[in-house]
Motif scaffolding. Structure first.
Motif, PDB file in Angstrom:
ATOM      1  N   VAL A  75       0.804  -1.221   0.000  1.00 58.67           N
ATOM      2  CA  VAL A  75       0.000   0.000   0.000  1.00 58.67           C
ATOM      3  C   VAL A  75       0.840   1.275   0.000  1.00 58.67           C
ATOM      4  O   VAL A  75       0.438   2.307  -0.524  1.00 58.67           O
ATOM      5  CB  VAL A  75      -0.994  -0.007   1.187  1.00 58.67           C
ATOM      6  N   LEU A  76       2.012   1.229   0.599  1.00 58.55           N
ATOM      7  CA  LEU A  76       2.807   2.444   0.734  1.00 58.55           C
ATOM      8  C   LEU A  76       4.078   2.438  -0.107  1.00 58.55           C
ATOM      9  O   LEU A  76       5.003   3.207   0.136  1.00 58.55           O
ATOM     10  CB  LEU A  76       3.168   2.658   2.210  1.00 58.55           C
ATOM     11  N   VAL A  77       4.131   1.576  -1.107  1.00 59.49           N
ATOM     12  CA  VAL A  77       5.324   1.509  -1.945  1.00 59.49           C
ATOM     13  C   VAL A  77       5.266   2.651  -2.963  1.00 59.49           C
ATOM     14  O   VAL A  77       4.913   2.475  -4.113  1.00 59.49           O
ATOM     15  CB  VAL A  77       5.431   0.147  -2.658  1.00 59.49           C
ATOM     16  N   ARG A  78       5.611   3.838  -2.476  1.00 57.98           N
ATOM     17  CA  ARG A  78       5.573   5.044  -3.317  1.00 57.98           C
ATOM     18  C   ARG A  78       6.842   5.837  -3.079  1.00 57.98           C
ATOM     19  O   ARG A  78       7.410   5.822  -2.004  1.00 57.98           O
ATOM     20  CB  ARG A  78       4.336   5.872  -3.005  1.00 57.98           C
ATOM     21  N   SER A  79       7.297   6.572  -4.073  1.00 53.50           N
ATOM     22  CA  SER A  79       8.625   7.181  -4.046  1.00 53.50           C
ATOM     23  C   SER A  79       8.772   8.354  -3.087  1.00 53.50           C
ATOM     24  O   SER A  79       9.870   8.678  -2.681  1.00 53.50           O
ATOM     25  CB  SER A  79       9.010   7.643  -5.453  1.00 53.50           C
ATOM     26  N   ASN A  80       7.681   9.034  -2.705  1.00 53.17           N
ATOM     27  CA  ASN A  80       7.838  10.282  -1.948  1.00 53.17           C
ATOM     28  C   ASN A  80       7.472  10.180  -0.469  1.00 53.17           C
ATOM     29  O   ASN A  80       7.502  11.177   0.253  1.00 53.17           O
ATOM     30  CB  ASN A  80       6.999  11.387  -2.592  1.00 53.17           C
ATOM     31  N   ILE A  81       7.142   9.014   0.036  1.00 53.21           N
ATOM     32  CA  ILE A  81       6.759   8.887   1.438  1.00 53.21           C
ATOM     33  C   ILE A  81       8.014   8.793   2.306  1.00 53.21           C
ATOM     34  O   ILE A  81       8.851   7.922   2.108  1.00 53.21           O
ATOM     35  CB  ILE A  81       5.864   7.651   1.665  1.00 53.21           C
ATOM     36  N   THR A  82       8.143   9.692   3.286  1.00 47.45           N
ATOM     37  CA  THR A  82       9.329   9.716   4.148  1.00 47.45           C
ATOM     38  C   THR A  82       9.024   9.288   5.583  1.00 47.45           C
ATOM     39  O   THR A  82       9.932   8.916   6.315  1.00 47.45           O
ATOM     40  CB  THR A  82       9.936  11.125   4.196  1.00 47.45           C
ATOM     41  N   GLU A  83       7.758   9.347   5.987  1.00 49.79           N
ATOM     42  CA  GLU A  83       7.424   9.030   7.379  1.00 49.79           C
ATOM     43  C   GLU A  83       6.040   8.405   7.460  1.00 49.79           C
ATOM     44  O   GLU A  83       5.096   8.866   6.818  1.00 49.79           O
ATOM     45  CB  GLU A  83       7.479  10.302   8.231  1.00 49.79           C
ATOM     46  N   ILE A  84       5.925   7.342   8.253  1.00 44.81           N
ATOM     47  CA  ILE A  84       4.653   6.644   8.454  1.00 44.81           C
ATOM     48  C   ILE A  84       4.312   6.669   9.931  1.00 44.81           C
ATOM     49  O   ILE A  84       5.145   6.323  10.773  1.00 44.81           O
ATOM     50  CB  ILE A  84       4.742   5.179   7.990  1.00 44.81           C
ATOM     51  N   ASN A  85       3.093   7.094  10.252  1.00 42.88           N
ATOM     52  CA  ASN A  85       2.612   7.105  11.639  1.00 42.88           C
ATOM     53  C   ASN A  85       1.481   6.091  11.768  1.00 42.88           C
ATOM     54  O   ASN A  85       0.452   6.203  11.095  1.00 42.88           O
ATOM     55  CB  ASN A  85       2.120   8.499  12.020  1.00 42.88           C
ATOM     56  N   LEU A  86       1.698   5.085  12.619  1.00 43.01           N
ATOM     57  CA  LEU A  86       0.734   3.998  12.771  1.00 43.01           C
ATOM     58  C   LEU A  86      -0.076   4.158  14.054  1.00 43.01           C
ATOM     59  O   LEU A  86       0.488   4.452  15.114  1.00 43.01           O
ATOM     60  CB  LEU A  86       1.470   2.657  12.800  1.00 43.01           C
ATOM     61  N   PRO A  87      -1.401   3.950  14.007  1.00 42.07           N
ATOM     62  CA  PRO A  87      -2.266   4.117  15.181  1.00 42.07           C
ATOM     63  C   PRO A  87      -2.201   2.926  16.125  1.00 42.07           C
ATOM     64  O   PRO A  87      -1.529   1.922  15.845  1.00 42.07           O
ATOM     65  CB  PRO A  87      -3.657   4.250  14.563  1.00 42.07           C
ATOM     66  N   ASP A  88      -2.929   3.017  17.227  1.00 40.98           N
ATOM     67  CA  ASP A  88      -2.912   1.942  18.217  1.00 40.98           C
ATOM     68  C   ASP A  88      -3.714   0.721  17.771  1.00 40.98           C
ATOM     69  O   ASP A  88      -3.581  -0.357  18.333  1.00 40.98           O
ATOM     70  CB  ASP A  88      -3.445   2.436  19.563  1.00 40.98           C
ATOM     71  N   THR A  89      -4.527   0.857  16.710  1.00 44.60           N
ATOM     72  CA  THR A  89      -5.379  -0.256  16.272  1.00 44.60           C
ATOM     73  C   THR A  89      -4.650  -1.252  15.381  1.00 44.60           C
ATOM     74  O   THR A  89      -5.040  -2.412  15.282  1.00 44.60           O
ATOM     75  CB  THR A  89      -6.594   0.283  15.498  1.00 44.60           C
ATOM     76  N   VAL A  90      -3.592  -0.811  14.712  1.00 44.44           N
ATOM     77  CA  VAL A  90      -2.913  -1.660  13.728  1.00 44.44           C
ATOM     78  C   VAL A  90      -2.120  -2.762  14.424  1.00 44.44           C
ATOM     79  O   VAL A  90      -1.323  -2.498  15.314  1.00 44.44           O
ATOM     80  CB  VAL A  90      -1.975  -0.832  12.834  1.00 44.44           C
TER      81      VAL A  90
END
Length: 346
Positions: A75-90
């Motif tokens: 889902v996030l395999v994209r060239s410009n993403i530098t930071e991912i914030n994951l919630p408590d549900t994942v």
């Protein structure tokens, strides 16, 4: 034959009906803002695609009142993403291959309320931090020490991390997962003396020129260094698993452990013990121990061709005298097995 044909036809029709109208109806893809998702059988949501342009991604905890528990690996395999914030549900599908394909990723952050995973300085771990899952590909650190308490470096954990050059394992690490450092910038790694397992392809395509494999490593996977690093120098112990792997794949192997001191003799006399031994290959020095009950005397000497050493000031009694050689590699002493003798002091 007619009955069998009819049965097959009936089963085929039944399966077609179930797939189109029943079993998979809950997995039909829907859209919410920049996310595509499916509702899984347990009523929670899996994100399947992100179409936005943000470089910092905040994964929602809920969509349409349902918990987001799973993020598809693609889902996030994209060239410009530098930071991912994951919630408590994942919690679903956060395993040892998630995020290593994201080319510009610098940080993975997890809500402190999450009961299943955690993060430290942008690095992804399980909740109790015994498994390191993912070190982002573009994290800027050139050197990194695996935190104390981590037991396993997960599969693909440092895969494609081009900035990392040196990694030091804390004493708690027992396993390095498959392809953990594949295609990384790794030039130097310091393994601990309690490491047990290195899985297949762990250092494939990394930039290592040499590596020291401690004697504690008893399991090593195939093609640890891949086909492109056939000239790596492996330093390790004679008759070890590392030596067998090196021989199998034609890697260069150098023995680091010295042999047991040759022709060792020990004599007891009044108040002293005299020890004779000869130099052995790889030895930079020797250690002598004399033990009687709770009393232990330890002496260390530099290498000499033929040596006669006297340990004086000993009380009367029976002593177990042990002699071993040592070498040094990476600033650590590597010892031979002991030569053991028993003598009496008058």
């Amino acid at each position: 034959m007619k009955n069998i044909t009819s049965l097959v036809l009936c089963v085929t029709v039944a399966l077609t009906c179930l797939i189109s109208g029943g079993i998979y109806s809950s997995a039909e893809e829907a859209t919410n803002d920049n996310y595509k998702y499916v509702v899984m059988d347990d009523g929670t949501i899996e994100l399947t695609e992100y179409s936005g342009n943000e470089t910092v991604i905040n994964i929602p905890s809920k969509i349409d009142g349902k918990n987001v528990t799973k993020v598809d690996n693609e889902v996030l395999v994209r060239s410009n993403i530098t930071e991912i914030n994951l919630p408590d549900t994942v919690y679903k599908n956060i395993d040892d291959i998630l995020f290593y394909r994201d080319p510009e990723l610098k940080a993975i952050n997890v809500s402190e309320k999450n009961k299943y995973i955690s993060s430290v300085d942008g690095v992804l771990f399980n909740k109790d931090k015994t498994v390191l899952y993912s070190f982002p590909r573009q994290k800027e650190d050139k050197e990194y020490t695996i935190p104390n308490g981590v037991k396993t470096i997960g599969q693909h954990a440092f895969c494609h991390a081009k900035n990392i050059e040196k990694v030091t394992l804390s004493s708690s690490v027992r396993e390095i997962g498959a392809y953990a450092f594949e295609d990384s910038g790794l030039k130097e790694i310091k393994l601990n003396n309690k490491l047990k397992t290195i899985r297949k392809g762990a250092f494939s395509l990394a930039r290592l020129a040499e590596i020291y494999i401690p004697e504690s490593v008893k399991k090593m996977g195939n093609r640890m260094f891949g086909e492109s690093n056939r000239y790596i120098k492996i330093y390790g112990f004679k008759n070890s698993v590392a030596q067998k792997i090196a021989k199998k794949y034609n890697y260069k192997f150098y023995i680091v452990d010295p042999a047991v001191p040759k022709k060792t003799t020990v004599r007891g006399a009044k108040g002293k013990i005299t020890v004779n031994y000869k130099k052995v290959k790889k030895a930079k020095g020797f250690q002598i121990q004399a033990v009687s009950g709770k009393k232990k005397v330890v002496k260390t000497y530099k290498t000499e061709k033929s040596v006669r050493k006297a340990i004086k000031g000993l009380k009367k009694g029976t002593y177990k005298v042990k002699v071993r050689a040592f070498n040094t590699y990476n600033g650590e002493k590597i010892y031979s097995p002991w030569a053991v003798k028993t003598v009496k002091v008058k």
